[in-house]
Design a protein around this motif. Structure first.
Motif, PDB file in Angstrom:
ATOM      1  N   PRO A  31       0.818  -1.232   0.000  1.00  0.00           N
ATOM      2  CA  PRO A  31       0.000   0.000   0.000  1.00  0.00           C
ATOM      3  C   PRO A  31       0.846   1.273   0.000  1.00  0.00           C
ATOM      4  O   PRO A  31       0.482   2.259  -0.656  1.00  0.00           O
ATOM      5  CB  PRO A  31      -0.820  -0.127   1.291  1.00  0.00           C
ATOM      6  CG  PRO A  31      -0.860  -1.597   1.581  1.00  0.00           C
ATOM      7  CD  PRO A  31       0.480  -2.118   1.140  1.00  0.00           C
ATOM      8  N   ALA A  32       1.962   1.273   0.728  1.00  0.00           N
ATOM      9  CA  ALA A  32       2.817   2.463   0.764  1.00  0.00           C
ATOM     10  C   ALA A  32       3.440   2.731  -0.607  1.00  0.00           C
ATOM     11  O   ALA A  32       3.526   3.884  -1.052  1.00  0.00           O
ATOM     12  CB  ALA A  32       3.914   2.284   1.814  1.00  0.00           C
ATOM     13  N   ALA A  33       3.870   1.665  -1.272  1.00  0.00           N
ATOM     14  CA  ALA A  33       4.456   1.825  -2.607  1.00  0.00           C
ATOM     15  C   ALA A  33       3.414   2.318  -3.601  1.00  0.00           C
ATOM     16  O   ALA A  33       3.693   3.184  -4.447  1.00  0.00           O
ATOM     17  CB  ALA A  33       5.069   0.509  -3.067  1.00  0.00           C
ATOM     18  N   ALA A  34       2.205   1.772  -3.519  1.00  0.00           N
ATOM     19  CA  ALA A  34       1.137   2.192  -4.425  1.00  0.00           C
ATOM     20  C   ALA A  34       0.800   3.666  -4.223  1.00  0.00           C
ATOM     21  O   ALA A  34       0.606   4.421  -5.190  1.00  0.00           O
ATOM     22  CB  ALA A  34      -0.105   1.323  -4.207  1.00  0.00           C
ATOM     23  N   ALA A  35       0.741   4.095  -2.962  1.00  0.00           N
ATOM     24  CA  ALA A  35       0.448   5.499  -2.672  1.00  0.00           C
ATOM     25  C   ALA A  35       1.549   6.415  -3.219  1.00  0.00           C
ATOM     26  O   ALA A  35       1.260   7.485  -3.754  1.00  0.00           O
ATOM     27  CB  ALA A  35       0.291   5.694  -1.166  1.00  0.00           C
ATOM     28  N   LYS A  36       2.786   5.988  -3.094  1.00  0.00           N
ATOM     29  CA  LYS A  36       3.900   6.831  -3.545  1.00  0.00           C
ATOM     30  C   LYS A  36       3.868   7.039  -5.053  1.00  0.00           C
ATOM     31  O   LYS A  36       4.145   8.140  -5.540  1.00  0.00           O
ATOM     32  CB  LYS A  36       5.238   6.229  -3.117  1.00  0.00           C
ATOM     33  CG  LYS A  36       6.438   7.085  -3.501  1.00  0.00           C
ATOM     34  CD  LYS A  36       7.734   6.576  -2.914  1.00  0.00           C
ATOM     35  CE  LYS A  36       7.874   6.927  -1.456  1.00  0.00           C
ATOM     36  NZ  LYS A  36       8.045   8.400  -1.246  1.00  0.00           N
ATOM     37  N   ILE A  37       3.512   6.006  -5.815  1.00  0.00           N
ATOM     38  CA  ILE A  37       3.528   6.116  -7.270  1.00  0.00           C
ATOM     39  C   ILE A  37       2.169   6.553  -7.828  1.00  0.00           C
ATOM     40  O   ILE A  37       2.017   6.780  -9.023  1.00  0.00           O
ATOM     41  CB  ILE A  37       3.987   4.778  -7.918  1.00  0.00           C
ATOM     42  CG1 ILE A  37       4.406   4.961  -9.372  1.00  0.00           C
ATOM     43  CG2 ILE A  37       2.914   3.712  -7.780  1.00  0.00           C
ATOM     44  CD1 ILE A  37       5.622   5.824  -9.571  1.00  0.00           C
ATOM     45  N   GLY A  38       1.162   6.664  -6.942  1.00  0.00           N
ATOM     46  CA  GLY A  38      -0.142   7.138  -7.378  1.00  0.00           C
ATOM     47  C   GLY A  38      -0.962   6.099  -8.120  1.00  0.00           C
ATOM     48  O   GLY A  38      -1.699   6.431  -9.063  1.00  0.00           O
ATOM     49  N   LEU A  39      -0.863   4.845  -7.690  1.00  0.00           N
ATOM     50  CA  LEU A  39      -1.639   3.759  -8.286  1.00  0.00           C
ATOM     51  C   LEU A  39      -2.495   3.099  -7.215  1.00  0.00           C
ATOM     52  O   LEU A  39      -2.128   3.098  -6.037  1.00  0.00           O
ATOM     53  CB  LEU A  39      -0.702   2.712  -8.907  1.00  0.00           C
ATOM     54  CG  LEU A  39       0.051   3.115 -10.173  1.00  0.00           C
ATOM     55  CD1 LEU A  39       1.091   2.062 -10.521  1.00  0.00           C
ATOM     56  CD2 LEU A  39      -0.917   3.316 -11.343  1.00  0.00           C
ATOM     57  N   PRO A  40      -3.631   2.507  -7.605  1.00  0.00           N
ATOM     58  CA  PRO A  40      -4.450   1.798  -6.619  1.00  0.00           C
ATOM     59  C   PRO A  40      -3.800   0.478  -6.220  1.00  0.00           C
ATOM     60  O   PRO A  40      -3.021  -0.100  -6.981  1.00  0.00           O
ATOM     61  CB  PRO A  40      -5.767   1.551  -7.371  1.00  0.00           C
ATOM     62  CG  PRO A  40      -5.364   1.511  -8.815  1.00  0.00           C
ATOM     63  CD  PRO A  40      -4.248   2.506  -8.951  1.00  0.00           C
ATOM     64  N   VAL A  41      -4.125   0.011  -5.033  1.00  0.00           N
ATOM     65  CA  VAL A  41      -3.673  -1.316  -4.598  1.00  0.00           C
ATOM     66  C   VAL A  41      -4.514  -2.352  -5.340  1.00  0.00           C
ATOM     67  O   VAL A  41      -5.744  -2.322  -5.267  1.00  0.00           O
ATOM     68  CB  VAL A  41      -3.842  -1.488  -3.077  1.00  0.00           C
ATOM     69  CG1 VAL A  41      -3.461  -2.904  -2.651  1.00  0.00           C
ATOM     70  CG2 VAL A  41      -2.998  -0.461  -2.334  1.00  0.00           C
ATOM     71  N   PRO A  42      -3.896  -3.256  -6.080  1.00  0.00           N
ATOM     72  CA  PRO A  42      -4.676  -4.240  -6.834  1.00  0.00           C
ATOM     73  C   PRO A  42      -5.453  -5.171  -5.916  1.00  0.00           C
ATOM     74  O   PRO A  42      -5.096  -5.380  -4.749  1.00  0.00           O
ATOM     75  CB  PRO A  42      -3.602  -5.018  -7.611  1.00  0.00           C
ATOM     76  CG  PRO A  42      -2.408  -4.131  -7.622  1.00  0.00           C
ATOM     77  CD  PRO A  42      -2.452  -3.371  -6.336  1.00  0.00           C
ATOM     78  N   ALA A  43      -6.512  -5.747  -6.469  1.00  0.00           N
ATOM     79  CA  ALA A  43      -7.308  -6.709  -5.725  1.00  0.00           C
ATOM     80  C   ALA A  43      -6.685  -8.098  -5.835  1.00  0.00           C
ATOM     81  O   ALA A  43      -5.813  -8.343  -6.671  1.00  0.00           O
ATOM     82  CB  ALA A  43      -8.735  -6.731  -6.271  1.00  0.00           C
ATOM     83  N   GLY A  44      -7.164  -9.004  -4.980  1.00  0.00           N
ATOM     84  CA  GLY A  44      -6.733 -10.394  -5.052  1.00  0.00           C
ATOM     85  C   GLY A  44      -5.728 -10.764  -3.984  1.00  0.00           C
ATOM     86  O   GLY A  44      -5.419  -9.971  -3.089  1.00  0.00           O
ATOM     87  N   ASP A  45      -5.241 -12.006  -4.069  1.00  0.00           N
ATOM     88  CA  ASP A  45      -4.233 -12.444  -3.117  1.00  0.00           C
ATOM     89  C   ASP A  45      -2.892 -11.796  -3.463  1.00  0.00           C
ATOM     90  O   ASP A  45      -2.761 -11.083  -4.472  1.00  0.00           O
ATOM     91  CB  ASP A  45      -4.132 -13.965  -3.076  1.00  0.00           C
ATOM     92  CG  ASP A  45      -3.745 -14.582  -4.416  1.00  0.00           C
ATOM     93  OD1 ASP A  45      -3.191 -13.871  -5.284  1.00  0.00           O
ATOM     94  OD2 ASP A  45      -3.977 -15.792  -4.600  1.00  0.00           O
ATOM     95  N   LEU A  46      -1.877 -12.013  -2.628  1.00  0.00           N
ATOM     96  CA  LEU A  46      -0.616 -11.306  -2.809  1.00  0.00           C
ATOM     97  C   LEU A  46       0.035 -11.626  -4.146  1.00  0.00           C
ATOM     98  O   LEU A  46       0.601 -10.733  -4.786  1.00  0.00           O
ATOM     99  CB  LEU A  46       0.343 -11.639  -1.662  1.00  0.00           C
ATOM    100  CG  LEU A  46       1.700 -10.935  -1.704  1.00  0.00           C
ATOM    101  CD1 LEU A  46       1.541  -9.418  -1.703  1.00  0.00           C
ATOM    102  CD2 LEU A  46       2.570 -11.392  -0.531  1.00  0.00           C
ATOM    103  N   ALA A  47      -0.033 -12.876  -4.583  1.00  0.00           N
ATOM    104  CA  ALA A  47       0.584 -13.234  -5.860  1.00  0.00           C
ATOM    105  C   ALA A  47      -0.049 -12.443  -7.009  1.00  0.00           C
ATOM    106  O   ALA A  47       0.653 -11.942  -7.894  1.00  0.00           O
ATOM    107  CB  ALA A  47       0.451 -14.733  -6.111  1.00  0.00           C
ATOM    108  N   ARG A  48      -1.380 -12.311  -6.997  1.00  0.00           N
ATOM    109  CA  ARG A  48      -2.058 -11.531  -8.048  1.00  0.00           C
ATOM    110  C   ARG A  48      -1.748 -10.049  -7.898  1.00  0.00           C
ATOM    111  O   ARG A  48      -1.544  -9.343  -8.897  1.00  0.00           O
ATOM    112  CB  ARG A  48      -3.565 -11.778  -7.981  1.00  0.00           C
ATOM    113  CG  ARG A  48      -3.998 -13.168  -8.461  1.00  0.00           C
ATOM    114  CD  ARG A  48      -5.513 -13.294  -8.508  1.00  0.00           C
ATOM    115  NE  ARG A  48      -5.925 -14.554  -9.102  1.00  0.00           N
ATOM    116  CZ  ARG A  48      -6.072 -15.692  -8.432  1.00  0.00           C
ATOM    117  NH1 ARG A  48      -5.830 -15.705  -7.122  1.00  0.00           N
ATOM    118  NH2 ARG A  48      -6.456 -16.797  -9.031  1.00  0.00           N
ATOM    119  N   GLN A  49      -1.745  -9.556  -6.660  1.00  0.00           N
ATOM    120  CA  GLN A  49      -1.416  -8.153  -6.430  1.00  0.00           C
ATOM    121  C   GLN A  49      -0.008  -7.834  -6.938  1.00  0.00           C
ATOM    122  O   GLN A  49       0.216  -6.795  -7.560  1.00  0.00           O
ATOM    123  CB  GLN A  49      -1.494  -7.832  -4.941  1.00  0.00           C
ATOM    124  CG  GLN A  49      -2.898  -7.783  -4.377  1.00  0.00           C
ATOM    125  CD  GLN A  49      -2.871  -7.461  -2.890  1.00  0.00           C
ATOM    126  OE1 GLN A  49      -2.179  -8.112  -2.110  1.00  0.00           O
ATOM    127  NE2 GLN A  49      -3.636  -6.454  -2.493  1.00  0.00           N
TER     128      GLN A  49
END
Length: 245
Positions: A31-49
């Protein structure tokens, strides 16, 4: 390569961490990385995310990634310049070890070094949420845009795996395969490097992963980057020897 993922666990400062513990660290960083680059956190389990997030970063393209992170990269380069100058070539290290059941040291390093793989940029970027871009440049150097462990800033640097000139960590004679090189800023200032060494064991191989930072680097960054190493290399081992879908 086998379609069965190898067993892997990490050792940091003498303490053993299971694969599930390392995966939990990865999930915490996403979530922190997604916020930094301005992208949503993907859905699904960790492998899919993991793969969806990597694909979303690659879809932005290198120029857009650097544009979105321009403030971090500008400050990060200034901090790296100052820390390296004050450290006067002296280094501090961040070290993590992995024990892998299955595969061999040489096989892994061949995979890691193979910049001609069609999935090279994707696999390099996908290995950690804080990898915003890792790609091979035309001159063979590796361009890295990432947030190192414990740092609030994303930084950009280049790794030259053909140059060992300023590494301070000595080569270990029992090493069967190695990935090592110096790290420089975009302006060519040497700011550290890596000496990742791999040794075959009866049921697989052992990895000693070492990153050199300028001596003046904050202790928290050195400590937290060990988790970064555990996350990225555990994933790279699974990408190299297993099914990463």
């Amino acid at each position: 390569m086998s379609s069965v993922s190898p067993g892997v666990h990490a050792v940091i400062d003498g303490h053993r961490f299971t694969r599930d513990q390392v995966l939990a660290w990865e999930a915490e960083r996403l979530p922190a990385a997604a916020a930094k680059i301005g992208l949503p956190v993907p859905a699904g389990d960790l492998a899919r995310q993991r793969m969806a997030f990597a694909e979303a970063k690659l879809a932005l393209g290198g120029d857009e990634i650097k544009h979105r992170l321009r403030r971090d990269l500008r400050i990060g380069e200034a901090v790296a310049f100052t820390t390296a100058r004050l450290s006067r070539g002296r280094r501090a290290t961040s070290v993590c070890e992995l024990h892998v059941s299955g595969g061999s040291a040489a096989e892994f390093v061949r995979w890691f070094d193979d910049i001609t793989r069609t999935d090279y940029t994707c696999s390099m970027t996908a290995a950690h949420p804080d990898h915003f871009l890792i790609q091979a440049l035309p001159d063979g150097r590796q361009e890295v845009v990432e947030t190192t462990g414990g740092s609030p800033l994303a930084t950009r640097f280049l790794v030259d795996y053909t140059d060992l000139s300023t590494l301070s960590t000595p080569h270990r004679p029992d090493t069967d395969a190695e990935a090592a090189g110096v790290a420089v800023t975009g302006k060519g200032l040497h700011i550290g490097g890596v000496r990742h060494e791999f040794r075959d064991e009866p049921d697989g191989f052992h990895a000693r992963l070492c990153v050199e930072f300028p001596r003046g680097t904050l202790p928290r960054v050195l400590s937290e980057h060990r988790r970064h190493l555990a996350i990225e290399f555990s994933n790279w081992v699974e990408f190299a020897f297993g099914d990463r879908r």
